[in-house]
Design a protein around this motif. Structure first.
Motif, PDB file in Angstrom:
ATOM      1  N   VAL A 182      -7.006  54.946 -15.579  1.00  0.00           N
ATOM      2  CA  VAL A 182      -8.431  54.851 -15.898  1.00  0.00           C
ATOM      3  C   VAL A 182      -8.719  53.724 -17.181  1.00  0.00           C
ATOM      4  CG1 VAL A 182      -9.955  56.422 -14.625  1.00  0.00           C
ATOM      5  CG2 VAL A 182      -8.649  56.307 -17.514  1.00  0.00           C
ATOM      6  N   THR A 183      -9.159  53.102 -17.174  1.00  0.00           N
ATOM      7  CA  THR A 183     -10.095  52.099 -18.518  1.00  0.00           C
ATOM      8  C   THR A 183     -11.739  51.854 -19.021  1.00  0.00           C
ATOM      9  OG1 THR A 183      -7.825  50.897 -17.947  1.00  0.00           O
ATOM     10  CG2 THR A 183      -9.196  49.670 -18.999  1.00  0.00           C
ATOM     11  N   LEU A 184     -11.223  51.736 -20.249  1.00  0.00           N
ATOM     12  CA  LEU A 184     -13.805  51.664 -20.971  1.00  0.00           C
ATOM     13  C   LEU A 184     -12.994  50.456 -20.758  1.00  0.00           C
ATOM     14  CD1 LEU A 184     -16.030  52.754 -21.007  1.00  0.00           C
ATOM     15  CD2 LEU A 184     -15.624  53.349 -23.678  1.00  0.00           C
ATOM     16  N   ARG A 185     -13.880  49.245 -20.750  1.00  0.00           N
ATOM     17  CA  ARG A 185     -13.943  48.001 -21.062  1.00  0.00           C
ATOM     18  C   ARG A 185     -15.036  47.357 -21.699  1.00  0.00           C
ATOM     19  NH1 ARG A 185     -11.747  43.043 -17.330  1.00  0.00           N
ATOM     20  NH2 ARG A 185     -14.026  42.975 -15.998  1.00  0.00           N
ATOM     21  N   TRP A 186     -15.464  46.525 -22.475  1.00  0.00           N
ATOM     22  CA  TRP A 186     -16.214  46.007 -22.344  1.00  0.00           C
ATOM     23  C   TRP A 186     -16.894  44.563 -22.082  1.00  0.00           C
ATOM     24  CZ3 TRP A 186     -17.077  41.061 -25.356  1.00  0.00           C
ATOM     25  CH2 TRP A 186     -17.846  41.004 -25.719  1.00  0.00           C
ATOM     26  N   PHE A 187     -17.467  43.468 -21.405  1.00  0.00           N
ATOM     27  CA  PHE A 187     -17.614  42.328 -20.794  1.00  0.00           C
ATOM     28  C   PHE A 187     -19.216  42.244 -20.914  1.00  0.00           C
ATOM     29  CE2 PHE A 187     -18.668  39.708 -17.516  1.00  0.00           C
ATOM     30  CZ  PHE A 187     -17.709  38.964 -17.284  1.00  0.00           C
ATOM     31  N   ASP A 188     -19.240  40.415 -21.742  1.00  0.00           N
ATOM     32  CA  ASP A 188     -19.790  39.889 -21.318  1.00  0.00           C
ATOM     33  C   ASP A 188     -20.028  38.513 -20.900  1.00  0.00           C
ATOM     34  OD1 ASP A 188     -21.943  38.066 -22.728  1.00  0.00           O
ATOM     35  OD2 ASP A 188     -21.268  37.581 -24.833  1.00  0.00           O
ATOM     36  N   PRO A 189     -20.905  38.575 -19.540  1.00  0.00           N
ATOM     37  CA  PRO A 189     -20.863  37.737 -18.270  1.00  0.00           C
ATOM     38  C   PRO A 189     -22.079  36.361 -19.032  1.00  0.00           C
ATOM     39  CG  PRO A 189     -22.688  39.352 -18.060  1.00  0.00           C
ATOM     40  CD  PRO A 189     -21.786  40.013 -19.645  1.00  0.00           C
ATOM     41  N   ASP A 190     -21.939  36.227 -20.573  1.00  0.00           N
ATOM     42  CA  ASP A 190     -22.695  35.443 -20.546  1.00  0.00           C
ATOM     43  C   ASP A 190     -21.605  34.135 -21.220  1.00  0.00           C
ATOM     44  OD1 ASP A 190     -25.294  35.582 -18.960  1.00  0.00           O
ATOM     45  OD2 ASP A 190     -25.686  36.326 -21.680  1.00  0.00           O
ATOM     46  N   ALA A 191     -20.477  35.502 -21.933  1.00  0.00           N
ATOM     47  CA  ALA A 191     -19.872  33.829 -23.187  1.00  0.00           C
ATOM     48  C   ALA A 191     -18.246  34.300 -22.491  1.00  0.00           C
ATOM     49  CB  ALA A 191     -19.728  34.769 -24.544  1.00  0.00           C
ATOM     50  N   ASN A 192     -18.262  35.375 -20.747  1.00  0.00           N
ATOM     51  CA  ASN A 192     -17.153  35.259 -19.825  1.00  0.00           C
ATOM     52  C   ASN A 192     -16.244  35.825 -20.879  1.00  0.00           C
ATOM     53  OD1 ASN A 192     -16.155  34.949 -17.545  1.00  0.00           O
ATOM     54  ND2 ASN A 192     -15.383  33.363 -18.027  1.00  0.00           N
ATOM     55  N   VAL A 193     -16.173  36.705 -21.594  1.00  0.00           N
ATOM     56  CA  VAL A 193     -15.339  37.139 -22.733  1.00  0.00           C
ATOM     57  C   VAL A 193     -15.618  39.070 -22.400  1.00  0.00           C
ATOM     58  CG1 VAL A 193     -15.213  35.698 -24.389  1.00  0.00           C
ATOM     59  CG2 VAL A 193     -16.753  37.848 -24.410  1.00  0.00           C
ATOM     60  N   TYR A 194     -14.018  39.397 -22.297  1.00  0.00           N
ATOM     61  CA  TYR A 194     -14.194  40.957 -22.410  1.00  0.00           C
ATOM     62  C   TYR A 194     -12.925  41.681 -23.608  1.00  0.00           C
ATOM     63  CZ  TYR A 194      -9.238  40.210 -20.949  1.00  0.00           C
ATOM     64  OH  TYR A 194      -7.960  40.210 -20.978  1.00  0.00           O
TER      65      TYR A 194
END
Length: 971
Positions: A410-422
């Motif tokens: 299991v993983t919890l991650r942050w993702f910003d689709p506009d900047a394409n970064v995580y």
């Protein structure tokens, strides 16, 4: 646009990207080049790849298996335009950039001799001694530039006019514009043994490798381009910019991640993988796949999984066709997300596994809130965000619980689709504790047992055995369904050096790792030197072994004292003291089980001497002080600045360098200085520093977002040494270090007060100032200052301690000079009576502000105004003043014991805010006592330790240390 993460968990294949950009194995980036009148015209391969593949023999010709072949088109006028691989080619073989058209790098599965070729418009290369030349029009004479042709072999196994040469490091076969080079040495994952090839053997293998390359170019040996994969792939992918070929999926870099029924495959990349981050929109890649059981044996789901596993970009669309027994894929891809910890909200998240409930909980411990629509929760390859996320944000104190069962990732991650970064906040692979390995080295068998108390679903797992013969999936019966307590599987033919991994057979992050992992290693033996005892050998094995199975050697001869003289059995931490040996001696330990003796540890005896180096900015010189260890002849020491000897050397000042000895030497500011011992095969580092590390200061202008960097050193300095970069949000990879120093562009020599201005420094950016040193074999950069646009812990609180008259003070420790009126101090949320602007207009470092007498529990905060925005840059709670005593009583059997904490005096504490730590027993914080409200003088709490405790700590408010005491049973 569909979010990349919704299409799969992998952010492109990091392994593919590493292999293609040179990170996977930098040694594969040494290349040669090629162009020839002889081409692979009989095969449908477009130029210049036809020329570059001309001297690549089939695997059988070299009696090896190819792990990877990487082919690249080259069209550049300057070195800056080249990829890492192509640039290495031009540098190693001295080829002009504009003369290089294509390269091919071949890595064998055994990581031994590597073959590299290239095609271009250069003349025949001339490197090293000529060993053989190809017959020209039936004659035996060479051209005038053939070198000593009368001494070289003339052969029809090389194309006419080609030459085979060797310079001791690289063997080369080359014609006009064509070259194949053999580089490297043989290697093995097994322990070092007596069968290690000699330098002459390695040289012979390099020469034989390029001889086969020459035979392939002459048509006298089978060519890789005519192999099943070569013929199928190169005719279809020859027009792409970069082509990756994996002739044997079991021997390639992808290990078990490629489906078992894939035999071999190749990929054509429209864009060089080094430029993937700069893709705008989409590009198209293509795949040629050979299946074990034919094209119909691979369903579309398996094919798409292979593409997602291998492609370093993110596939958004795939078109799959089957023809001539092959699976062909056209993949539309876009730039992969990029890891960027600076861009994500600054939150600290902890994860914990509840074995009884079969759940993993992610707890937001502290820091910024994270918007829920920017969070993703992944469970065993599937995103489950919608089912476990509640509310609009994930903030301090919140928890997210995922029902995982007993085996899951299991993983919890942050993702910003506009900047394409995580950014990955936390991950768990459960249940590692449920499995145990038992290795029988004599039988070469490894038993894996499931030891949990309940059954578990193992269908998401696979068991992988990696050895010298390749990678294979084993133990299908163990992972084909439900595991019951006590179930086990035996993996056979596990030799020393092999590894066995129990992995998740689902998509997971690039660094997801395995559930459990075992590597069959020889026993660990450490060789070290100590000031008091000289050289010692220590056994650090995980199991007991007979002492007479180990033989210690000095310079190849057995030592007078052996482990067997002092021990019957070695079980761990046993030491053999060899005393003071001559510097430069080689100490080795041979292990005589289970077969031929192998060397398991080997070290050169080097000084255990330590030296300190301090810089005096007023005098412009350093003082080198002997701080411990062996006395050394000064003639065997060298003082270096920037890896070059300084004008003053130790031998100019001393005969010997021993206890209490010191000497001085003038050294320019901003120099990387080190003292090395030169009496062995290699230099040995004794001490070092960077001079004038505090010779730069900074001032930040919030309104213009500009950082001024000023040189404040006492001595004039060379501006070429300073480099400036900017990191932070929006600059996740950092601005490239100046190729030409910004300081050097303004000044010929730096004196106090000289400054430059760095523009476009946002509030979340940091300006890094480094000292850059170039030397013969490379360069080094060490940072000397980090100037953050926003104050980060710019103030510290002095609580007064035992000196009650001093009260509480606030001290500015920030490295950036700032206006005092931009700061406001709050006490328990209200403005303090005294503010920084009452004391000074400018904060430069060291200024203090009296806060009066504050009681325990009072909160102190500092706010900083940046334009229209106000940020809290420091928060502190005044800790209580209390003393503690710690006692340790060992158990009767000597294994562990009881650690007792006693409140010895001072403030009364809230019990729910006091925790204790005993390392390693408590594995984190443990409450003082859940049955009491207060901790007062005389109160006690105890911790039972199963092993000898190393450290005892009393903690207040989960982070403030009230008492810290190392525990040592011998003192």
């Amino acid at each position: 646009m569909v979010r990349p993460s919704r299409r799969g968990f992998l952010e492109g294949s990091a392994l593919t990207l590493a292999a293609l950009t040179g990170v996977f194995n930098p040694a594969t980036n040494v290349h040669a080049s090629s162009r020839s009148a002889e081409t692979l015209a009989d095969l449908d391969i477009s130029a210049p790849f036809a020329d570059a593949f001309l001297p690549v023999p089939a695997e059988d010709a070299l009696s090896t298996t190819y792990a990877t072949l990487i082919a690249e088109r080259v069209d550049a006028d300057t070195a800056e335009e080249l990829s890492y691989r192509a640039r290495s080619t031009t540098e190693q073989l001295d080829i002009d950039v504009d003369e290089l058209s294509a390269t091919v790098a071949v890595m064998p599965a055994d990581r031994g001799i590597r073959l590299v070729t290239a095609a271009g418009g250069f003349d025949r290369l001339d490197h090293g001694e000529t060993l053989a030349v190809g017959e020209r029009n039936g004659t035996t004479g060479g051209e005038s530039n053939d070198g000593p042709s009368t001494e070289a072999e003339t052969t029809d196994e090389l194309p006419a006019g080609w030459r085979l040469t060797d310079d001791g490091e690289i063997a080369l076969v080359t014609g006009d514009g064509v070259a194949a080079a053999a580089i490297g040495s043989t290697s093995s994952s097994s322990p070092r043994g007596r069968s290690t090839p000699s330098g002459d053997d390695v040289s012979d293998q390099r020469i034989e490798t390029v001889r086969e390359a020459g035979r392939a170019a002459a048509g006298e040996a089978d060519r890789f381009a005519a192999s099943p994969l070569g013929a199928a792939a190169l005719s279809r992918l020859g027009g792409f910019e970069t082509v990756l070929l994996i002739p044997d999926a079991d021997s390639g870099p992808f290990l078990s991640r490629v489906p078992d029924n894939v035999d071999a495959f190749a990929v054509g990349f429209e864009t060089n993988p080094e430029d993937l981050r700069d893709i705008e929109g989409t590009v198209e890649n293509a795949y040629v796949i050979r299946a074990v059981d034919g094209a119909d044996g691979l369903d579309d789901e398996t094919v798409e999984r292979l593409v997602r596993t291998v492609d370093p970009a993110v596939p958004v669309e795939t078109d799959i066709t089957r023809t001539d027994g092959l699976v062909l894929v056209d993949a539309v891809v876009e730039a992969p997300p990029e890891f960027d910890r600076e861009a994500s909200p600054d939150a600290r998240v902890q994860s914990r596994f509840n074995r009884a409930a079969g759940t993993v909980t992610f707890e937001h411990v502290e820091g910024e809130a994270v918007p829920a629509d920017e969070l993703e929760v992944w469970h065993s390859g599937e995103e489950v965000s919608d089912t476990v996320l509640n509310g609009e944000e994930f903030t301090a104190g919140d928890e997210i619980t995922v029902e995982t069962g007993l085996i899951a990732t299991v993983t919890l991650r942050w993702f910003d689709p506009d900047a394409n970064v995580y950014d990955t906040y936390a991950s768990e692979r459960v249940d590692r504790e449920a499995f145990a390995f038992n290795y029988d080295m004599t039988a070469e068998t490894l038993e894996l047992t499931y030891e949990a108390e309940r059954s578990a679903d193992a269908s998401n797992l696979r068991l992988v055995h990696r050895g010298e013969s390749g990678v294979r999936t084993v133990g299908d019966e163990f992972v084909d369904g439900t595991l019951e307590p006590g179930d086990s599987v035996t993996v056979r033919d596990v030799s020393v050096g092999d590894s066995v991994r129990l992995e998740f057979d689902v998509e997971q992050p690039p660094d997801g790792g395995s559930l459990v992992h075992y590597r069959a290693r020889p026993p660990s033996v450490w060789i070290s030197s100590r000031a008091e005892e000289g050289t010692t050998v220590r056994y650090d094995g995980e199991e007991s072994r007979p002492a007479d199975a180990f033989v210690t050697l000095v310079n190849g001869e057995p030592t007078d004292l052996q482990f067997a003289d002092e021990y019957d059995t070695l079980s761990g931490d046993e030491e053999l003291v060899l005393g003071e040996l001559p510097l430069g001696s080689t100490v080795a330990v041979e292990w005589h089980e289970p077969n031929e003796p192998v060397v398991i540890s080997e070290e050169e005896v080097v000084p255990n001497t330590h030296a300190s180096i301090e810089y005096d900015p007023d005098a412009g010189e350093i003082t080198v002080q002997h701080r411990g260890g062996r006395t050394l002849p000064a003639s065997e020491l060298e003082l270096q600045a920037g890896r070059a000897p300084t004008d003053v050397q130790p031998a100019d000042k001393l005969d010997e360098f021993g206890p209490d000895d010191s000497f001085t030497a003038p050294v320019p500011p901003l120099s990387r200085v080190r003292l090395v011992w030169t009496g062995g095969e290699d230099e040995h580092y004794l001490g070092g520093t960077t001079t004038a590390r505090d010779a730069v200061a900074a001032t930040y202008d919030v309104d213009t977002e500009a950082m001024t960097i000023e040189y404040v050193g006492e001595q004039p300095a060379d501006p070429e040494r300073l480099r400036v970069s900017v990191t932070g949000t929006g600059k996740s990879r950092g601005r490239e270090l100046d190729r030409e120093s910004a300081f050097a562009a303004e000044y010929d020599e730096l004196t106090a007060g000289d400054a430059i201005t760095v523009d476009d420094v946002g509030l979340d950016n940091t300006v890094v100032v480094s000292v850059h040193t170039e030397f013969e074999n490379g360069a080094a950069t060490s940072s000397v200052a980090h100037f953050s646009a926003t104050p980060r812990r710019g103030f510290v609180v002095d609580d007064g301690g035992d000196n009650e008259a001093s009260g509480t003070t606030l001290r500015y420790v920030g490295e950036v000079r700032r206006d005092a009126d931009a700061f406001r101090v709050l006490i328990d949320g209200e403005p303090a009576t005294n503010q920084p602007t009452d004391e000074t207009d400018r904060l430069t470092g060291g200024e203090t502000l009296s806060l009066g007498d504050l009681s325990a529990g009072t909160s102190v905060a500092v706010e900083w105004a940046a334009g229209d925005e106000t940020r809290t840059v420091m928060e502190h709670v005044i800790p209580p003043q209390a003393t503690f005593e710690v006692t340790y009583e060992s158990a009767d059997d000597g294994k562990g014991g009881v650690v007792t904490f006693t409140h010895a005096g001072g403030d009364t504490l809230d019990a729910d805010r006091v925790d204790v730590v005993v390392e390693p027993a408590t594995d984190g914080l443990r409450p003082w006592d859940s049955d009491t409200d207060e901790v007062t003088a005389g109160d006690e709490t105890s911790v039972t330790a199963d092993t000898e405790p190393k450290l005892a700590v009393v903690v207040f408010n989960e982070h403030e240390t009230l008492h810290h005491e190392p525990l040592n049973r011998d003192t």
